[in-house]
Design a protein around this motif. Structure first.
Motif, PDB file in Angstrom:
ATOM      1  N   GLY A  17       1.245  -1.137  -0.166  1.00  0.00           N
ATOM      2  CA  GLY A  17       0.359  -0.084  -0.034  1.00  0.00           C
ATOM      3  C   GLY A  17       1.325   1.123  -0.325  1.00  0.00           C
ATOM      4  N   VAL A  18       2.051   1.217  -0.208  1.00  0.00           N
ATOM      5  CA  VAL A  18       3.468   2.609   0.077  1.00  0.00           C
ATOM      6  C   VAL A  18       3.969   2.478  -1.403  1.00  0.00           C
ATOM      7  CG1 VAL A  18       3.691   2.640   2.511  1.00  0.00           C
ATOM      8  CG2 VAL A  18       5.123   0.869   1.164  1.00  0.00           C
ATOM      9  N   ALA A  32       4.035   5.174  -7.104  1.00  0.00           N
ATOM     10  CA  ALA A  32       5.249   6.217  -7.215  1.00  0.00           C
ATOM     11  C   ALA A  32       3.887   7.555  -6.255  1.00  0.00           C
ATOM     12  CB  ALA A  32       5.863   7.309  -7.964  1.00  0.00           C
ATOM     13  N   LEU A  33       3.168   7.155  -7.450  1.00  0.00           N
ATOM     14  CA  LEU A  33       1.782   8.971  -7.028  1.00  0.00           C
ATOM     15  C   LEU A  33       0.234   8.460  -7.032  1.00  0.00           C
ATOM     16  CD1 LEU A  33       2.007  10.233 -10.957  1.00  0.00           C
ATOM     17  CD2 LEU A  33       2.774  11.499  -8.434  1.00  0.00           C
ATOM     18  N   PRO A  34      -0.477   8.877  -6.643  1.00  0.00           N
ATOM     19  CA  PRO A  34      -1.799   7.899  -5.930  1.00  0.00           C
ATOM     20  C   PRO A  34      -2.781   7.430  -7.117  1.00  0.00           C
ATOM     21  CG  PRO A  34      -1.593  10.592  -4.818  1.00  0.00           C
ATOM     22  CD  PRO A  34      -0.624  10.263  -5.553  1.00  0.00           C
ATOM     23  N   MET A  61       6.171  -3.806  -7.855  1.00  0.00           N
ATOM     24  CA  MET A  61       6.269  -5.589  -6.850  1.00  0.00           C
ATOM     25  C   MET A  61       7.148  -4.745  -5.478  1.00  0.00           C
ATOM     26  SD  MET A  61       6.368  -8.029  -9.500  1.00  0.00           S
ATOM     27  CE  MET A  61       6.455  -7.556 -11.188  1.00  0.00           C
ATOM     28  N   PRO A  62       7.181  -5.002  -4.724  1.00  0.00           N
ATOM     29  CA  PRO A  62       7.888  -4.739  -3.480  1.00  0.00           C
ATOM     30  C   PRO A  62       9.373  -6.506  -3.463  1.00  0.00           C
ATOM     31  CG  PRO A  62       6.081  -5.089  -2.361  1.00  0.00           C
ATOM     32  CD  PRO A  62       6.021  -5.044  -3.628  1.00  0.00           C
ATOM     33  N   HIS A  63       8.358  -7.160  -3.776  1.00  0.00           N
ATOM     34  CA  HIS A  63       9.452  -8.564  -3.800  1.00  0.00           C
ATOM     35  C   HIS A  63      10.098  -8.737  -5.022  1.00  0.00           C
ATOM     36  CE1 HIS A  63       5.386 -10.066  -5.632  1.00  0.00           C
ATOM     37  NE2 HIS A  63       4.757 -10.504  -5.229  1.00  0.00           N
ATOM     38  N   ASP A  64      10.608 -10.136  -5.209  1.00  0.00           N
ATOM     39  CA  ASP A  64      11.699 -10.528  -5.919  1.00  0.00           C
ATOM     40  C   ASP A  64      11.020 -11.049  -6.986  1.00  0.00           C
ATOM     41  OD1 ASP A  64      14.214 -10.094  -5.937  1.00  0.00           O
ATOM     42  OD2 ASP A  64      14.499 -11.302  -4.976  1.00  0.00           O
ATOM     43  N   ASN A 108      -1.392  -8.853 -18.487  1.00  0.00           N
ATOM     44  CA  ASN A 108      -0.172  -9.132 -18.274  1.00  0.00           C
ATOM     45  C   ASN A 108       0.501  -7.696 -17.513  1.00  0.00           C
ATOM     46  OD1 ASN A 108       1.986  -8.715 -19.816  1.00  0.00           O
ATOM     47  ND2 ASN A 108       1.624  -7.402 -20.985  1.00  0.00           N
ATOM     48  N   CYS A 109       0.439  -8.752 -15.982  1.00  0.00           N
ATOM     49  CA  CYS A 109       0.645  -7.493 -14.737  1.00  0.00           C
ATOM     50  C   CYS A 109       1.840  -6.411 -14.820  1.00  0.00           C
ATOM     51  CB  CYS A 109       1.061  -8.344 -13.289  1.00  0.00           C
ATOM     52  SG  CYS A 109      -0.762 -10.546 -13.531  1.00  0.00           S
ATOM     53  N   ARG A 110       3.098  -7.152 -15.682  1.00  0.00           N
ATOM     54  CA  ARG A 110       4.094  -6.613 -15.509  1.00  0.00           C
ATOM     55  C   ARG A 110       4.478  -5.373 -16.174  1.00  0.00           C
ATOM     56  NH1 ARG A 110       9.278 -11.349 -15.260  1.00  0.00           N
ATOM     57  NH2 ARG A 110      10.023  -8.880 -15.338  1.00  0.00           N
ATOM     58  N   GLN A 111       3.129  -5.603 -17.600  1.00  0.00           N
ATOM     59  CA  GLN A 111       3.320  -4.281 -18.402  1.00  0.00           C
ATOM     60  C   GLN A 111       2.945  -2.887 -17.596  1.00  0.00           C
ATOM     61  OE1 GLN A 111      -0.514  -4.598 -19.870  1.00  0.00           O
ATOM     62  NE2 GLN A 111      -0.366  -3.087 -21.461  1.00  0.00           N
ATOM     63  N   CYS A 112       2.863  -3.275 -16.175  1.00  0.00           N
ATOM     64  CA  CYS A 112       2.371  -2.135 -14.994  1.00  0.00           C
ATOM     65  C   CYS A 112       2.777  -2.067 -14.239  1.00  0.00           C
ATOM     66  CB  CYS A 112       1.221  -1.854 -14.868  1.00  0.00           C
ATOM     67  SG  CYS A 112      -0.565  -1.419 -16.652  1.00  0.00           S
ATOM     68  N   HIS A 113       3.074  -3.098 -13.273  1.00  0.00           N
ATOM     69  CA  HIS A 113       3.669  -3.469 -12.461  1.00  0.00           C
ATOM     70  C   HIS A 113       5.021  -3.705 -12.661  1.00  0.00           C
ATOM     71  CE1 HIS A 113       0.405  -3.041 -10.012  1.00  0.00           C
ATOM     72  NE2 HIS A 113      -0.322  -3.629 -11.346  1.00  0.00           N
ATOM     73  N   VAL A 114       6.296  -3.235 -12.132  1.00  0.00           N
ATOM     74  CA  VAL A 114       7.843  -2.519 -12.308  1.00  0.00           C
ATOM     75  C   VAL A 114       8.539  -3.748 -10.673  1.00  0.00           C
ATOM     76  CG1 VAL A 114       8.061  -1.520 -14.252  1.00  0.00           C
ATOM     77  CG2 VAL A 114       8.510  -1.216 -11.600  1.00  0.00           C
ATOM     78  N   PRO A 115       9.047  -3.880 -11.022  1.00  0.00           N
ATOM     79  CA  PRO A 115       9.843  -4.948  -9.450  1.00  0.00           C
ATOM     80  C   PRO A 115      10.710  -3.719  -8.707  1.00  0.00           C
ATOM     81  CG  PRO A 115      10.657  -6.031 -11.439  1.00  0.00           C
ATOM     82  CD  PRO A 115      10.410  -4.873 -12.219  1.00  0.00           C
ATOM     83  N   ASP A 116      10.956  -3.141  -7.905  1.00  0.00           N
ATOM     84  CA  ASP A 116      11.290  -2.623  -6.928  1.00  0.00           C
ATOM     85  C   ASP A 116      12.904  -2.564  -6.593  1.00  0.00           C
ATOM     86  OD1 ASP A 116      12.289  -0.439  -5.106  1.00  0.00           O
ATOM     87  OD2 ASP A 116      10.615  -0.698  -3.571  1.00  0.00           O
ATOM     88  N   ILE A 117      13.305  -2.120  -8.176  1.00  0.00           N
ATOM     89  CA  ILE A 117      14.961  -2.477  -7.847  1.00  0.00           C
ATOM     90  C   ILE A 117      16.419  -1.344  -7.247  1.00  0.00           C
ATOM     91  CG2 ILE A 117      15.118  -4.376  -9.824  1.00  0.00           C
ATOM     92  CD1 ILE A 117      15.401  -1.248 -11.664  1.00  0.00           C
TER      93      ILE A 117
END
Ligand code: HEC
Ligand code: HEC
Ligand code: HEC
Ligand code: HEC
Length: 233
Positions: free
Chosen positions: A162-163, A166-168, A174-177, A206-215
Protein backbone atom coordinates in the motif's frame (compact mmCIF):
# COMPACT_ATOMS: atom_id res chain seq x y z
CA UNK A 1 -38.23 -18.80 -84.03
CA UNK A 2 -34.66 -20.01 -83.36
CA UNK A 3 -33.51 -16.48 -82.78
CA UNK A 4 -36.32 -15.85 -80.27
CA UNK A 5 -35.52 -19.11 -78.38
CA UNK A 6 -31.87 -18.12 -78.27
CA UNK A 7 -32.70 -14.73 -76.72
CA UNK A 8 -35.09 -16.28 -74.19
CA UNK A 9 -32.56 -18.91 -73.09
CA UNK A 10 -29.88 -16.19 -72.86
CA UNK A 11 -32.15 -14.23 -70.51
CA UNK A 12 -32.93 -17.38 -68.51
CA UNK A 13 -29.17 -18.04 -68.19
CA UNK A 14 -28.55 -14.44 -67.10
CA UNK A 15 -31.38 -14.72 -64.58
CA UNK A 16 -29.98 -17.95 -63.10
CA UNK A 17 -26.51 -16.39 -62.93
CA UNK A 18 -28.01 -13.37 -61.15
CA UNK A 19 -29.74 -15.61 -58.57
CA UNK A 20 -26.57 -17.64 -57.96
CA UNK A 21 -24.36 -14.56 -57.52
CA UNK A 22 -26.92 -12.73 -55.40
CA UNK A 23 -27.34 -15.83 -53.21
CA UNK A 24 -23.57 -16.16 -52.78
CA UNK A 25 -23.08 -12.53 -51.76
CA UNK A 26 -26.12 -12.69 -49.44
CA UNK A 27 -24.68 -15.75 -47.63
CA UNK A 28 -21.27 -14.03 -47.40
CA UNK A 29 -22.95 -11.06 -45.80
CA UNK A 30 -24.42 -13.27 -43.12
CA UNK A 31 -21.01 -14.59 -42.07
CA UNK A 32 -19.53 -12.91 -39.02
CA UNK A 33 -17.17 -10.09 -39.71
CA UNK A 34 -15.07 -11.17 -36.69
CA UNK A 35 -11.84 -12.94 -37.57
CA UNK A 36 -10.38 -14.83 -34.62
CA UNK A 37 -6.75 -13.74 -34.91
CA UNK A 38 -5.61 -15.54 -31.78
CA UNK A 39 -6.41 -18.94 -33.24
CA UNK A 40 -4.25 -18.45 -36.25
CA UNK A 41 -1.32 -16.42 -34.97
CA UNK A 42 0.25 -17.91 -31.83
CA UNK A 43 0.68 -15.19 -29.21
CA UNK A 44 4.34 -15.02 -28.34
CA UNK A 45 5.55 -14.05 -24.89
CA UNK A 46 8.91 -13.02 -23.56
CA UNK A 47 10.28 -16.29 -22.08
CA UNK A 48 11.18 -14.70 -18.74
CA UNK A 49 7.65 -13.32 -18.42
CA UNK A 50 5.85 -16.53 -19.38
CA UNK A 51 4.86 -17.30 -15.79
CA UNK A 52 2.70 -14.18 -15.68
CA UNK A 53 0.27 -15.89 -18.04
CA UNK A 54 0.32 -19.28 -16.30
CA UNK A 55 -3.13 -18.92 -14.75
CA UNK A 56 -4.61 -16.26 -17.03
CA UNK A 57 -7.26 -18.68 -18.32
CA UNK A 58 -8.93 -18.31 -14.90
CA UNK A 59 -8.67 -14.50 -14.82
CA UNK A 60 -12.31 -13.81 -15.64
CA UNK A 61 -13.50 -16.41 -13.13
CA UNK A 62 -11.41 -14.70 -10.46
CA UNK A 63 -12.93 -11.36 -11.40
CA UNK A 64 -16.49 -12.64 -11.00
CA UNK A 65 -15.86 -14.68 -7.85
CA UNK A 66 -17.66 -13.29 -4.81
CA UNK A 67 -15.47 -12.63 -1.77
CA UNK A 68 -16.08 -15.13 1.03
CA UNK A 69 -15.55 -12.80 4.02
CA UNK A 70 -15.70 -15.63 6.55
CA UNK A 71 -12.71 -17.54 5.25
CA UNK A 72 -10.30 -14.82 4.13
CA UNK A 73 -6.61 -15.02 4.86
CA UNK A 74 -4.68 -11.95 5.97
CA UNK A 75 -1.00 -11.16 5.50
CA UNK A 76 -0.50 -11.66 9.26
CA UNK A 77 -1.58 -15.31 9.12
CA UNK A 78 0.27 -15.69 5.83
CA UNK A 79 3.64 -14.67 7.34
CA UNK A 80 2.93 -16.63 10.52
CA UNK A 81 3.52 -19.87 8.68
CA UNK A 82 6.90 -18.88 7.23
CA UNK A 83 10.32 -18.78 8.95
CA UNK A 84 10.97 -15.50 7.11
CA UNK A 85 9.23 -13.76 4.19
CA UNK A 86 9.82 -15.85 1.07
CA UNK A 87 10.64 -19.06 2.97
CA UNK A 88 8.64 -22.17 2.08
CA UNK A 89 5.58 -22.30 4.34
CA UNK A 90 5.19 -25.38 6.51
CA UNK A 91 2.24 -27.68 5.92
CA UNK A 92 -0.32 -26.51 8.48
CA UNK A 93 -2.65 -29.49 8.07
CA UNK A 94 -2.55 -33.20 8.72
CA UNK A 95 -1.30 -35.27 5.83
CA UNK A 96 -3.88 -37.55 4.33
CA UNK A 97 -3.75 -41.22 5.22
CA UNK A 98 -0.90 -43.14 3.68
CA UNK A 99 0.62 -39.97 2.32
CA UNK A 100 4.24 -40.94 2.64
CA UNK A 101 5.33 -39.89 -0.83
CA UNK A 102 7.11 -36.83 -2.04
CA UNK A 103 3.93 -34.97 -2.80
CA UNK A 104 3.06 -34.61 -6.45
CA UNK A 105 -0.54 -35.49 -7.30
CA UNK A 106 -1.44 -36.10 -3.64
CA UNK A 107 -0.85 -32.42 -2.96
CA UNK A 108 -1.80 -31.04 -6.37
CA UNK A 109 -5.35 -32.41 -6.13
CA UNK A 110 -6.00 -29.50 -3.76
CA UNK A 111 -3.15 -27.10 -4.48
CA UNK A 112 -3.17 -26.99 -8.28
CA UNK A 113 -6.34 -24.93 -8.59
CA UNK A 114 -7.44 -24.39 -4.99
CA UNK A 115 -11.01 -24.54 -3.76
CA UNK A 116 -12.78 -24.88 -0.43
CA UNK A 117 -11.80 -27.87 1.72
CA UNK A 118 -14.55 -28.72 4.21
CA UNK A 119 -12.24 -30.77 6.40
CA UNK A 120 -9.77 -27.95 7.02
CA UNK A 121 -12.48 -25.24 6.87
CA UNK A 122 -10.30 -23.16 4.53
CA UNK A 123 -9.56 -22.48 0.90
CA UNK A 124 -6.47 -24.30 -0.37
CA UNK A 125 -3.85 -21.79 -1.51
CA UNK A 126 -2.88 -22.27 -5.15
CA UNK A 127 0.74 -23.26 -5.60
CA UNK A 128 2.81 -20.93 -7.78
CA UNK A 129 4.97 -23.90 -8.81
CA UNK A 130 2.94 -27.01 -9.73
CA UNK A 131 5.92 -28.19 -11.78
CA UNK A 132 8.12 -28.73 -8.68
CA UNK A 133 6.45 -32.01 -7.86
CA UNK A 134 8.75 -32.97 -4.99
CA UNK A 135 6.68 -30.86 -2.60
CA UNK A 136 7.96 -32.25 0.65
CA UNK A 137 11.55 -31.54 -0.28
CA UNK A 138 10.82 -27.96 0.76
CA UNK A 139 7.51 -28.03 2.66
CA UNK A 140 7.67 -29.77 6.00
CA UNK A 141 4.77 -30.84 8.15
CA UNK A 142 4.15 -29.09 11.45
CA UNK A 143 4.73 -31.60 14.21
CA UNK A 144 4.37 -29.18 17.05
CA UNK A 145 2.35 -26.05 17.55
CA UNK A 146 4.89 -24.24 19.70
CA UNK A 147 8.62 -23.65 19.67
CA UNK A 148 10.64 -25.93 21.95
CA UNK A 149 12.51 -22.93 23.24
CA UNK A 150 12.53 -19.23 22.56
CA UNK A 151 15.05 -17.93 20.07
CA UNK A 152 16.57 -14.53 19.73
CA UNK A 153 16.81 -14.62 15.95
CA UNK A 154 16.31 -11.15 14.55
CA UNK A 155 12.96 -10.99 12.83
CA UNK A 156 13.04 -10.17 9.13
CA UNK A 157 10.25 -7.77 8.32
CA UNK A 158 8.31 -8.23 5.10
CA UNK A 159 8.03 -5.30 2.70
CA UNK A 160 5.07 -3.03 3.32
CA UNK A 161 2.06 -2.99 1.04
CA UNK A 162 0.00 0.00 0.00
CA UNK A 163 3.02 2.32 -0.03
CA UNK A 164 4.67 1.27 -3.26
CA UNK A 165 3.08 3.68 -5.73
CA UNK A 166 4.91 6.70 -7.10
CA UNK A 167 1.70 8.73 -7.16
CA UNK A 168 -1.74 8.11 -5.70
CA UNK A 169 -3.50 5.81 -8.15
CA UNK A 170 -0.42 4.75 -10.08
CA UNK A 171 0.47 1.04 -10.19
CA UNK A 172 2.48 -0.01 -7.12
CA UNK A 173 5.94 -1.47 -7.68
CA UNK A 174 6.40 -5.14 -6.80
CA UNK A 175 8.12 -4.94 -3.42
CA UNK A 176 9.35 -8.51 -3.87
CA UNK A 177 11.66 -10.49 -6.12
CA UNK A 178 10.25 -12.22 -9.17
CA UNK A 179 12.23 -15.42 -8.71
CA UNK A 180 9.67 -18.15 -7.86
CA UNK A 181 7.03 -15.43 -8.01
CA UNK A 182 6.44 -15.31 -11.77
CA UNK A 183 2.94 -16.76 -11.45
CA UNK A 184 1.21 -13.65 -10.12
CA UNK A 185 -2.39 -14.86 -10.05
CA UNK A 186 -1.58 -17.88 -7.87
CA UNK A 187 -0.92 -15.61 -4.88
CA UNK A 188 -2.78 -12.43 -5.82
CA UNK A 189 -6.16 -13.78 -6.92
CA UNK A 190 -8.82 -16.15 -5.69
CA UNK A 191 -10.32 -16.84 -2.29
CA UNK A 192 -7.06 -18.04 -0.69
CA UNK A 193 -5.15 -14.84 -1.53
CA UNK A 194 -4.46 -12.72 1.58
CA UNK A 195 -7.06 -9.94 1.55
CA UNK A 196 -4.51 -7.10 1.57
CA UNK A 197 -2.93 -8.24 -1.69
CA UNK A 198 -5.95 -9.66 -3.49
CA UNK A 199 -5.89 -7.91 -6.84
CA UNK A 200 -8.93 -5.91 -7.92
CA UNK A 201 -8.13 -6.47 -11.59
CA UNK A 202 -7.12 -10.09 -12.33
CA UNK A 203 -8.52 -9.68 -15.85
CA UNK A 204 -5.71 -7.33 -16.91
CA UNK A 205 -3.60 -10.46 -17.46
CA UNK A 206 -0.23 -8.95 -18.32
CA UNK A 207 0.71 -7.79 -14.83
CA UNK A 208 4.28 -6.82 -15.63
CA UNK A 209 3.14 -4.37 -18.27
CA UNK A 210 2.30 -1.99 -15.42
CA UNK A 211 3.97 -3.36 -12.29
CA UNK A 212 7.75 -3.11 -12.23
CA UNK A 213 10.05 -4.67 -9.66
CA UNK A 214 11.34 -2.33 -6.99
CA UNK A 215 15.04 -2.26 -7.81
CA UNK A 216 15.86 0.98 -6.07
CA UNK A 217 19.14 0.67 -4.26
CA UNK A 218 19.17 1.66 -0.66
CA UNK A 219 21.29 4.77 -0.42
CA UNK A 220 22.21 6.74 2.63
CA UNK A 221 20.53 10.08 2.44
CA UNK A 222 21.73 11.41 5.75
CA UNK A 223 25.21 12.59 6.60
CA UNK A 224 26.28 11.12 9.86
CA UNK A 225 27.13 13.71 12.49
CA UNK A 226 28.34 12.83 15.90
CA UNK A 227 26.01 14.14 18.54
CA UNK A 228 28.82 14.92 20.94
CA UNK A 229 27.67 18.00 22.77
CA UNK A 230 30.85 18.17 24.84
CA UNK A 231 33.04 18.69 21.76
CA UNK A 232 33.28 22.47 21.94
CA UNK A 233 33.54 22.85 25.66
C1 HEC B 1 -7.64 -32.15 0.89
C2 HEC B 1 -6.95 -31.01 0.24
C3 HEC B 1 -5.47 -30.83 0.54
C4 HEC B 1 -4.44 -31.71 0.31
C5 HEC B 1 -4.51 -33.14 -0.26
C6 HEC B 1 -3.23 -31.02 0.67
N1 HEC B 1 -3.51 -29.75 1.11
FE1 HEC B 1 -2.19 -28.37 1.72
N2 HEC B 1 -3.68 -27.09 2.24
C7 HEC B 1 -5.02 -27.34 2.08
C8 HEC B 1 -5.80 -26.25 2.66
C9 HEC B 1 -7.32 -26.13 2.69
C10 HEC B 1 -4.84 -25.33 3.18
C11 HEC B 1 -5.13 -24.01 3.92
C12 HEC B 1 -5.12 -24.32 5.39
C13 HEC B 1 -5.39 -23.13 6.23
O1 HEC B 1 -5.33 -22.00 5.74
O2 HEC B 1 -5.67 -23.33 7.42
C14 HEC B 1 -3.53 -25.88 2.90
C15 HEC B 1 -2.34 -25.27 3.25
C16 HEC B 1 -1.09 -25.73 2.84
C17 HEC B 1 0.16 -24.99 2.98
C18 HEC B 1 0.34 -23.60 3.61
C19 HEC B 1 0.25 -22.56 2.52
C20 HEC B 1 0.45 -21.18 3.04
O3 HEC B 1 0.42 -20.25 2.21
O4 HEC B 1 0.65 -20.98 4.24
C21 HEC B 1 1.16 -25.77 2.47
C22 HEC B 1 2.65 -25.45 2.38
C23 HEC B 1 0.54 -26.99 2.00
N3 HEC B 1 -0.82 -26.94 2.25
C24 HEC B 1 1.23 -28.03 1.42
C25 HEC B 1 0.68 -29.25 1.09
C26 HEC B 1 1.45 -30.40 0.65
C27 HEC B 1 2.97 -30.42 0.46
C28 HEC B 1 0.56 -31.42 0.42
C29 HEC B 1 0.87 -32.85 -0.02
C30 HEC B 1 1.70 -33.62 0.90
C31 HEC B 1 -0.78 -30.90 0.71
N4 HEC B 1 -0.65 -29.60 1.13
C32 HEC B 1 -1.97 -31.61 0.54
C33 HEC B 1 -5.58 -28.45 1.44
C34 HEC B 1 -4.88 -29.58 1.06
C1 HEC C 1 12.28 -26.14 -4.32
C2 HEC C 1 11.47 -25.99 -3.15
C3 HEC C 1 9.95 -26.14 -3.30
C4 HEC C 1 9.24 -27.19 -3.83
C5 HEC C 1 9.79 -28.49 -4.43
C6 HEC C 1 7.84 -26.86 -3.68
N1 HEC C 1 7.71 -25.63 -3.08
FE1 HEC C 1 5.97 -24.70 -2.59
N2 HEC C 1 7.01 -23.06 -1.96
C7 HEC C 1 8.40 -22.95 -1.91
C8 HEC C 1 8.75 -21.61 -1.48
C9 HEC C 1 10.18 -21.09 -1.31
C10 HEC C 1 7.53 -20.93 -1.26
C11 HEC C 1 7.36 -19.48 -0.83
C12 HEC C 1 7.30 -18.66 -2.09
C13 HEC C 1 7.32 -17.20 -1.83
O1 HEC C 1 6.82 -16.74 -0.80
O2 HEC C 1 7.81 -16.51 -2.72
C14 HEC C 1 6.46 -21.87 -1.56
C15 HEC C 1 5.11 -21.56 -1.47
C16 HEC C 1 4.10 -22.50 -1.61
C17 HEC C 1 2.70 -22.24 -1.34
C18 HEC C 1 2.11 -20.97 -0.82
C19 HEC C 1 1.84 -20.00 -1.94
C20 HEC C 1 1.49 -18.68 -1.40
O3 HEC C 1 0.32 -18.32 -1.40
O4 HEC C 1 2.43 -17.98 -0.99
C21 HEC C 1 2.01 -23.40 -1.58
C22 HEC C 1 0.52 -23.64 -1.42
C23 HEC C 1 2.99 -24.37 -2.05
N3 HEC C 1 4.23 -23.79 -2.07
C24 HEC C 1 2.67 -25.66 -2.42
C25 HEC C 1 3.57 -26.54 -3.01
C26 HEC C 1 3.19 -27.81 -3.57
C27 HEC C 1 1.78 -28.40 -3.57
C28 HEC C 1 4.34 -28.37 -4.07
C29 HEC C 1 4.47 -29.69 -4.83
C30 HEC C 1 3.66 -29.81 -6.05
C31 HEC C 1 5.45 -27.45 -3.80
N4 HEC C 1 4.93 -26.34 -3.17
C32 HEC C 1 6.78 -27.66 -4.10
C33 HEC C 1 9.28 -23.95 -2.23
C34 HEC C 1 8.99 -25.16 -2.83
C1 HEC D 1 4.36 -16.52 -3.82
C2 HEC D 1 3.27 -15.56 -3.84
C3 HEC D 1 3.38 -14.35 -4.74
C4 HEC D 1 3.56 -14.30 -6.11
C5 HEC D 1 3.71 -15.48 -7.06
C6 HEC D 1 3.54 -12.92 -6.49
N1 HEC D 1 3.36 -12.12 -5.38
FE1 HEC D 1 3.17 -10.08 -5.37
N2 HEC D 1 3.04 -10.11 -3.34
C7 HEC D 1 3.06 -11.24 -2.54
C8 HEC D 1 3.07 -10.85 -1.15
C9 HEC D 1 3.09 -11.82 0.03
C10 HEC D 1 3.08 -9.43 -1.12
C11 HEC D 1 3.14 -8.52 0.11
C12 HEC D 1 4.56 -8.00 0.32
C13 HEC D 1 5.54 -9.13 0.50
O1 HEC D 1 5.46 -9.84 1.50
O2 HEC D 1 6.38 -9.31 -0.40
C14 HEC D 1 3.06 -8.98 -2.52
C15 HEC D 1 3.03 -7.65 -2.93
C16 HEC D 1 2.85 -7.26 -4.25
C17 HEC D 1 2.58 -5.89 -4.69
C18 HEC D 1 2.45 -4.67 -3.80
C19 HEC D 1 0.99 -4.40 -3.48
C20 HEC D 1 0.80 -3.13 -2.72
O3 HEC D 1 -0.39 -2.85 -2.43
O4 HEC D 1 1.77 -2.43 -2.39
C21 HEC D 1 2.47 -5.90 -6.05
C22 HEC D 1 2.19 -4.74 -6.97
C23 HEC D 1 2.68 -7.28 -6.48
N3 HEC D 1 2.91 -8.07 -5.37
C24 HEC D 1 2.66 -7.69 -7.80
C25 HEC D 1 2.98 -8.97 -8.21
C26 HEC D 1 3.13 -9.36 -9.60
C27 HEC D 1 2.96 -8.44 -10.79
C28 HEC D 1 3.45 -10.68 -9.60
C29 HEC D 1 3.79 -11.56 -10.80
C30 HEC D 1 5.00 -11.18 -11.54
C31 HEC D 1 3.47 -11.14 -8.21
N4 HEC D 1 3.20 -10.06 -7.41
C32 HEC D 1 3.70 -12.45 -7.80
C33 HEC D 1 3.03 -12.55 -2.98
C34 HEC D 1 3.24 -12.97 -4.30
C1 HEC E 1 -3.00 -1.47 -17.03
C2 HEC E 1 -2.09 -1.46 -15.92
C3 HEC E 1 -2.17 -2.60 -14.92
C4 HEC E 1 -2.10 -3.96 -15.15
C5 HEC E 1 -1.96 -4.67 -16.49
C6 HEC E 1 -2.16 -4.59 -13.85
N1 HEC E 1 -2.26 -3.63 -12.86
FE1 HEC E 1 -2.26 -3.96 -10.84
N2 HEC E 1 -2.54 -1.98 -10.49
C7 HEC E 1 -2.59 -1.00 -11.46
C8 HEC E 1 -2.90 0.28 -10.82
C9 HEC E 1 -3.05 1.61 -11.54
C10 HEC E 1 -3.05 0.01 -9.44
C11 HEC E 1 -3.38 1.01 -8.33
C12 HEC E 1 -4.87 0.98 -8.14
C13 HEC E 1 -5.34 2.01 -7.18
O1 HEC E 1 -4.54 2.59 -6.44
O2 HEC E 1 -6.56 2.19 -7.15
C14 HEC E 1 -2.81 -1.42 -9.25
C15 HEC E 1 -2.87 -2.06 -8.02
C16 HEC E 1 -2.49 -3.39 -7.82
C17 HEC E 1 -2.39 -4.07 -6.53
C18 HEC E 1 -2.69 -3.46 -5.19
C19 HEC E 1 -4.10 -3.87 -4.77
C20 HEC E 1 -5.19 -3.38 -5.71
O3 HEC E 1 -5.79 -4.23 -6.42
O4 HEC E 1 -5.44 -2.17 -5.77
C21 HEC E 1 -1.99 -5.35 -6.77
C22 HEC E 1 -1.73 -6.44 -5.75
C23 HEC E 1 -1.88 -5.51 -8.21
N3 HEC E 1 -2.19 -4.30 -8.83
C24 HEC E 1 -1.53 -6.68 -8.86
C25 HEC E 1 -1.68 -6.90 -10.23
C26 HEC E 1 -1.63 -8.21 -10.86
C27 HEC E 1 -1.39 -9.52 -10.14
C28 HEC E 1 -1.82 -8.01 -12.20
C29 HEC E 1 -1.89 -9.05 -13.30
C30 HEC E 1 -3.10 -9.89 -13.29
C31 HEC E 1 -1.97 -6.57 -12.42
N4 HEC E 1 -1.92 -5.95 -11.20
C32 HEC E 1 -2.13 -5.96 -13.66
C33 HEC E 1 -2.36 -1.18 -12.82
C34 HEC E 1 -2.27 -2.41 -13.47
Amino acid sequence: MKKRLGIISLFILLFIAFIVIWNFSYKKGLEEAYIPIAEEVPVSTIPSEKGVFARSEFALEYLNMPIDEEHQRSLATYYDNRAYPGAPPSIPHELLKGERGIGGKACLQCHQNGGFVEKFNAYAPVTPHPELINCRQCHVAQNTQTLFTDTNFAEIHPPKVGVNSALPGSPPMMPHDIQMRENCLSCHAGPAAPKEIRVTHPERINCRQCHVPDIRELVDTEIFTRTNTHQNE
